[in-house]
Structures are given as C-alpha cells and as structure tokens.
Write a protein that holds these residues in place. Structure first.
Motif, short mmCIF file in Angstrom:
data_model
loop_
_atom_site.label_atom_id
_atom_site.label_comp_id
_atom_site.label_asym_id
_atom_site.label_seq_id
_atom_site.Cartn_x
_atom_site.Cartn_y
_atom_site.Cartn_z
N ARG A 109 -39.09 32.70 16.65
CA ARG A 109 -38.20 33.71 17.23
C ARG A 109 -38.34 33.72 18.75
NH1 ARG A 109 -40.67 36.74 13.13
NH2 ARG A 109 -41.59 38.25 14.59
N ILE A 110 -39.56 33.57 19.23
CA ILE A 110 -39.79 33.58 20.67
C ILE A 110 -39.10 32.40 21.34
CG2 ILE A 110 -41.59 33.21 22.42
CD1 ILE A 110 -43.44 34.93 20.67
N SER A 148 -35.84 45.74 17.14
CA SER A 148 -36.73 46.38 16.18
C SER A 148 -37.72 45.39 15.59
CB SER A 148 -35.90 47.03 15.05
OG SER A 148 -35.09 46.06 14.42
N ASP A 149 -37.88 44.25 16.23
CA ASP A 149 -38.80 43.23 15.76
C ASP A 149 -40.23 43.77 15.73
OD1 ASP A 149 -38.65 39.96 15.48
OD2 ASP A 149 -40.61 40.65 16.13
N GLU A 158 -43.92 41.05 21.89
CA GLU A 158 -43.51 39.94 22.76
C GLU A 158 -42.04 39.60 22.52
OE1 GLU A 158 -44.86 35.40 24.02
OE2 GLU A 158 -46.00 36.52 22.50
N VAL A 159 -41.64 39.60 21.26
CA VAL A 159 -40.23 39.32 20.95
C VAL A 159 -39.34 40.39 21.55
CG1 VAL A 159 -38.54 39.18 19.08
CG2 VAL A 159 -40.74 38.02 18.85
N VAL A 160 -39.73 41.64 21.40
CA VAL A 160 -38.92 42.75 21.93
C VAL A 160 -38.77 42.63 23.45
CG1 VAL A 160 -38.79 45.24 22.23
CG2 VAL A 160 -39.50 44.29 20.04
N THR A 165 -27.00 40.65 16.81
CA THR A 165 -28.29 40.05 16.43
C THR A 165 -29.36 40.36 17.47
OG1 THR A 165 -27.12 38.25 15.32
CG2 THR A 165 -29.44 37.90 15.80
N LEU A 166 -28.97 40.32 18.74
CA LEU A 166 -29.92 40.63 19.81
C LEU A 166 -30.37 42.10 19.73
CD1 LEU A 166 -28.35 38.73 22.84
CD2 LEU A 166 -30.51 38.20 21.69
N LEU A 167 -29.44 42.97 19.37
CA LEU A 167 -29.81 44.38 19.24
C LEU A 167 -30.75 44.60 18.05
CD1 LEU A 167 -26.41 46.11 20.07
CD2 LEU A 167 -28.53 46.28 21.37
N LYS A 168 -30.48 43.90 16.96
CA LYS A 168 -31.37 44.02 15.80
C LYS A 168 -32.77 43.52 16.13
CE LYS A 168 -27.73 43.61 12.29
NZ LYS A 168 -27.17 42.75 11.21
N ALA A 169 -32.83 42.53 17.01
CA ALA A 169 -34.13 41.97 17.39
C ALA A 169 -34.98 42.97 18.15
CB ALA A 169 -33.93 40.70 18.22
#
Length: 725
Positions: free
Chosen positions: A356-357, A390-391, A395-397, A384-388
């Motif tokens: 994901r990163i 809530s990862d 680091e992903v956020v 999809t970027l907005l859903k991410a």
C-alpha cells in the motif's frame, strides 16, 4: 511387375517372421546382402518390391513376430542401400513411424532400433521426416515400457546431436510450433525431453532460439514448479542461459516476454516467483523504451512481491520498483498514466502495508511528473484515496494525506478535498474518532493551518446536518487548542483585538463555531474576548445545558490547566484588570454540577486568585453593563487602558478593532435556536417512531382492548373535565 517373392528365398522370409530374435537377425542380414547386390546392379524396381513386401506382409501384419521381422528387414534394406537409401525413404520411414504406436511394447522397441539404424545410414537426408519423428519421440519419451524409453533416448540423442545440429536443412521456424504445442505437458519424461531439445538447439550457433524464446518461455517457467528436482534444475539452467544471452543481445522482444513474466510473478511456487521477478528486474534495466507500454502490467507484478514472505523476492522487487519509478518518460511516448493509476489504486486495498505504501509513492510520483494527466483521472481515484484515510497504518495515512495535499495545491481542488473529507467524516464517524486529529493536523502542516481552518469553517457554516456540524466543530476546536502544529494559529487568534489578521481569522471561525456553545466559549477565551465569553455564557438557556455541553465543558476546564492557557492563568493575577475573565470563569463554574471533578478543578483555581483588588466586587458585578467605567472605579480596582488612538481598552478587549460583538452574539443565538428546533424535531420523530413500533408490535392487544371498551364510556384520549372543588 516384379515379384518380390522371387527376389528373396522363401526360407529367408520364413525366418524373418520367426519368434527367435537370432533367426530374424540372420534373415535380415541376408536381406541386406540381397538388396546390396540389387543396388549395385541398379535394380531399383526389385528393391521397391522388396520394401513393399516387407511393409504389407510384415510391418502391417496382425502377428507381432511378423511386425518385428518387417521392421528389422526395413532397417536391413536401408543398410544395404547405403548412399542410395535416400530415394527409397518415402517407402521405408512411414511404416516404421507407424509402428511407434503399436500396442506391443516389443514392436515399439524394434521400431526405435530400426529407425536408429536407418538414421545412421541416411544422416541429413533423414531431416525431411523430422516433424513426424519429433512427435513420435515425444510420445515414446513417456512410454510405459522402460526398454522402449531407453531405445527412444538413444534414437533421440542421435537425431539431436548427429543429424539436426549438423543439417543445413533443419527449419527452426517449422520446429517451434511443435515445441510450443507441447510445452505445457505435465509428464516429467516429456518435460525432460523438451528441455533437452531446447538446450541442444540453443547451443547451435546457426540456430536462433533466442528469437523464438517468447514462444516457449512460459512453458519453461511452468517447469520450475515441477515436483522433480532434476526437471526444475534443467529448466532453471536453460532459463539462466537465455537470460545471459538476452543481456548480450542488442535486439530482444521484451514486450511479449514481459507479459509472460508478469503472470509468473504471481505464481504460488516461490522459486517461480523469484525467477520471474529476477527476469523483470533485468528487463527493466535493459528494456528501455520497449517496456514503456507494459509499465502498468510490470508494476502490477512488482507491488505484491514487495510484500512477499521471502526476503530475496522482496529485495529484488524493491530494487525493480525503484528502477522503474526513476525512469523518465513523457506521456506521449506510450506511457499510460491512467493504466498505472488503476494498478496503484487497486493495490491501495492490499492486505500488505508495504504494498500500500509503494502504491501511494507511485501516485505521488505521477502527480509530480504528470500532474495534468493524474488530475484528469481524479474522479476515479479520489474515493479510494479517501477510504485509505481509515487505514490501520499511520504511515499509510500520512502518505495519503501527502497525496491529497499535492492534489489540493490547485485552488479548485482544495475546497473539493475538504468537502470530500467532511463527507467521509460524516459517513464514517469512526474515521473522525480514530483518524480525525491526525488528518487535520497533517493537512494543516501540508497546506497551512489558517487556510485549512478558514475553508473548513466556511463549509461547516452552511452544513445542513446540524448534529454533524456540532461534532465536527467540537473536533476542530479541540485540535486547535491542543495540537502543536497549530501553535502559530493560536498565537494569531490571541491578537484578534489588536491585529487585523487575527480579527479576520476570528470572524472566519466564529460563523461555524456557533454550532457549539463550548467551541465559542473556548474561542473567546483563546482570543481574550472575555466580555463576549461572559455574555455568551449568560445568554445560554436551559436547553443548551445538555449532557454533551457538560462533557465538553469538563474538557475545557481541564484544558485551562494546560500550557495552552498559561497566559490566561497568569492574567488571573490581575483580577481588577481582567474582571470579565473572572466573570466568565465564575459563570462556567455556576454551570458545572458541584459533584463533578471539573467543578472542583475550576473552584480550586479561582480560590488562588488574589483578593486584594476585589473591594466592592459584588456591587460591580451587579452594576448594569451600560454603567460607565468611571462610575464603578470607586467600587472595584479596575485599570483603564488606552491605545495610541485614545480608544479605551478594558480586559484586554479592543472594542474598536472591527469586531461587532452585538452582531456576533446575534449570530450565535440564531444558530443555537436552529439547533434547539432541530433537537425538538428529532425528539418528536423518535417519539413517533417508538409509538408506531409499539402499535405494530401489539396489534392484537390493541384490537382486544378496543373490542372490550364500553361504547358508553368516552374515548380514553378525551380527558374528563377537572372535578369542581
């Protein structure tokens, strides 16, 4: 027409079909001598007749001994013909090839032996039957009889090493389709047979096997997962040799092979994945422009391998990914930005954090190098970027926020981003609870705290969902008061009474902060507009003092003890100068339940305020607001201060800095009235829903109740008049 029976003695023909091998062998030797004599005298018609006799009466006979004799006889004829055998091969070879499918394993064995002897005689002339021979050998390599397999191996070695490699008539173009059609066969003996042919042909300088590698590359990769260690080793050896040739070759069809490698990089077998990703790594380094149209496919293979359980695969995948991302190419050169975005977007939902990163790094890199093209696909990836956001990985956020911030550099996308973000918070309250502070703080760093807060306030001011607006304002207010990233914003707000920029920011936030009484009070305490804070507190009505309000008030009281409000606590050392601050704090104290911890904290703090300047305090606080400061100065020790323009200041509040507090108070009251109306409306809806549910759940009781009601009695809903006293 020549009679073959007259050419060969009857005893010889009889022994040729004998069950004993020695008799058949001796008979074949005699046939060889007879044919040799005929050949020397040029009697080819008789030779043709003899071959026909051996074929029709022996090799096609229903008796296996006859078939064995026929095969050894045909081989003897070929040996007798020597150099002239080529003109009779059309008669000799087909019957032998047909015998390879005989149901008797001994017949199949003698067929191999016969063809071996024939091949040794005719050598290169034998090549015209290569396709049929190759097909037959492929089948015999997996024969159920061990002796047949052994004989087939000898024949195969002779054909490969002594005939094909030395023949200038061998056609690689005709051979490749045969090879390709058999590469996916699972039989281990056939696989060994095929790898052997590939290896031998590749070693022949005049045969360009590399040019046809895409035709059988997938089959070789398929063999890497074979259960036999020997086959895996042979396939790996062949692939290594081809990879070395690719490195030294100026022209290779990278594209077709890249498609195969991409599929193999997803194989379940670890060794296959490792080999595939190694090849892809070399291709990325060597392929250059040829690989540009395949970037999306290659990226789709690399990203999962970055999170592979095997360390070797992860290392090579990361190296390949970095190499691929550093390659400079223009969009007009076949570089499909949309396709790569689709791949990156798809891997944002990967179960592996590392993948994901890297997918986010790719989106970020594309924004940097191909911004216009990426923004044209924004609608496809923004959800999809907005859903991410809530990862589960911080680091992903943070990386997602960097991507969002990069997109929001354009004014038209900035507001859209914040609208999308608020929608996400509204639809997923857990996102706001778990990630809200992190998201807002990071955006403030990336895009500027003042810019972000102004825009959020502008959007929330018109938010139709008042409950969400209340929650969101509370969250933003808490972040404003506690986050180190917003320290400069707090300092600017503290200057609201003396600084135009601070005043404008105060106005910008006030409009939406009106959704929450506690947020307004906090803002007033932060901006040192203490008189307005006191006025707001006194303007509150019974409906405003809800559980939610008291919970937020509890948080505020605790925040007053933090370094953020150290200036406020120090101002309590001058109670005469900051009387409105004291009045506001006492007002908050009066709203708190006495048994609450917040009440005790605030009361303890207020007890520490010096008392030497409180002479006549009670009279001052009972004085109407319009009473002039000069009239009350005899009762309370209040300092009067003036600006350079001679404008009077009290409690640190500049009444002429363009802030119309009467208008602000009206704005606050109007918004709170809307919240009260909304709360009552929702309460009525809930009550109606409960009543309706009860009626639906108990229809029989209602019917029974109505049926037993006395018709002479008034309806229950009609109240009786009160009794006369």
């Amino acid at each position: 027409m020549v009679d073959a029976l007259s050419c060969i003695p009857a005893p010889v023909l009889r022994n040729l079909a004998d069950k004993l091998y020695e008799k058949r062998k001796n008979a074949a030797i005699e046939v060889e001598g007879i044919v040799k004599q005929m050949s020397s005298t040029g009697e080819h018609e008789k030779i043709t007749a003899v071959i026909k006799l051996l074929t029709d009466e022996y090799t096609f006979s229903p008796q296996s001994n006859h078939r064995k004799g026929g095969l050894i006889g045909l081989a003897a004829v070929t040996v007798g013909l020597t150099s002239e055998a080529s003109q009779h091969l059309e008669q000799i070879v087909p019957p032998v090839l047909q015998s390879f499918s005989d149901h008797d394993s001994r017949v199949r064995y003698y067929a191999c032996e016969a063809l071996y002897n024939i091949a040794k005689v005719v050598r290169g002339e034998f090549i015209v039957f290569f396709n049929q021979i190759f097909d037959a050998l492929c089948k015999l390599s997996a024969d159920s009889a061990a002796n047949v397999q052994s004989a087939a191996h000898l024949l195969d070695r002779l054909v490969k090493q002594d005939i094909v490699t030395e023949s200038d008539q061998f056609s690689i173009e005709e051979f490749i389709p045969l090879l390709r059609d058999r590469m996916n066969v699972l039989n281990p003996y056939v696989r060994q047979f095929l790898v052997g042919w590939i290896t031998v042909l590749d070693s022949v300088p005049d045969i360009d096997m590399l040019g046809f590698l895409p035709d059988f590359l997938d089959g070789l990769f398929n063999m890497l997962s074979d259960s036999s260690h020997e086959i895996r080793q042979q396939a790996d050896s062949a692939l290594s040799e081809f990879l070395q040739e690719i490195k030294n070759s100026p022209s290779v069809d990278y594209g077709r092979m890249a498609e195969i490698l991409v599929q193999r990089a997803e194989a379940i077998d670890e060794f296959t994945r490792q080999t595939a990703i190694t090849w892809i790594n070399e291709f990325v380094k060597l392929g250059g422009d040829q690989l540009v149209p395949y970037y999306a496919d290659i990226l789709g293979a690399i990203l999962p391998c970055i999170s592979d359980k095997e360390d070797k695969i992860r290392v090579v995948a990361r190296e390949t990914n970095d190499e691929l991302r550093s390659f400079k190419v223009a969009s007009g050169e076949g570089f499909d930005v949309g396709a790569i975005l689709v791949v990156a977007k798809g891997h944002l939902s990967s179960e592996w954090e590392a993948t994901r990163i890297e997918a986010l790094h790719w989106i970020s890199a594309l924004l940097d190098k191909h911004r216009v093209e990426v923004l044209s696909f924004l609608s496809d990836i923004v959800d999809t970027l907005l859903k991410a956001l809530s990862d589960s990985s911080d680091e992903v956020v943070l990386l997602v926020l960097e991507v969002h911030a990069c997109i929001a550099k354009d004014t038209e996308h900035f507001r859209n981003l914040l609208v999308y973000l608020l929608d996400a918070f509204q639809n997923d309250h857990s996102l706001l609870e778990k990630r809200g502070a992190l998201i807002i703080r990071r955006l403030c760093v990336l895009l500027g705290a003042q810019t972000v807060y102004r825009e959020l306030s502008s959007i929330l001011q018109k938010e139709p969902d008042l409950d969400f607006a209340f929650i969101m304002v509370q969250a933003l207010n808490l972040i404003l008061l506690t986050s180190s990233e917003l320290s400069e914003l707090r300092e600017l707000l503290k200057q609201s009474l003396v600084n135009c920029a601070g005043r404008d920011l105060f106005h910008a936030l006030y409009a939406s902060w009106c959704h929450s009484p506690m947020a307004i009070i906090s803002l007033c305490l932060l901006t040192q507009t203490y008189q307005h804070a006191s006025t707001v507190i006194q303007s509150m009505v019974e409906e405003d003092i809800s559980i939610k309000f008291l919970v937020q008030l509890d948080k505020l009281i605790r925040l007053l003890e933090t370094p953020t409000f150290s200036y406020l606590r120090l101002q309590l050392l001058e109670p005469g100068r900051y009387t409105w601050l004291l009045k506001a704090l006492y007002g908050l104290l009066m709203l708190l339940p006495q048994q609450s911890a917040a009440f005790k904290i605030l009361r303890t703090r207020l007890k520490t305020v010096p008392t030497y300047s409180f002479v006549g305090e009670q009279k001052y606080w009972s004085t109407p607001p319009e009473t002039s400061h000069s009239k009350i100065s005899n009762h309370v020790d209040i300092e009067l201060h003036y600006t350079q323009d001679g404008v009077m200041m009290q409690d640190g509040e500049n009444m002429s800095n363009g802030i119309n507090f009467d208008s602000r108070l009206k704005q606050f009251k109007q918004m709170q009235q809307e919240h009260r109306v909304n709360a009552k409306s929702q309460a009525q809806l809930r009550k109606s829903s409960v009543n309706m549910t009860k009626e639906v759940q108990r229809p029989e009781e209602n019917e029974q109740s109505s049926s037993t009601t006395d018709t002479n009695q008034p309806p229950q809903s009609v109240k009786k008049p009160p009794a006369q006293l």
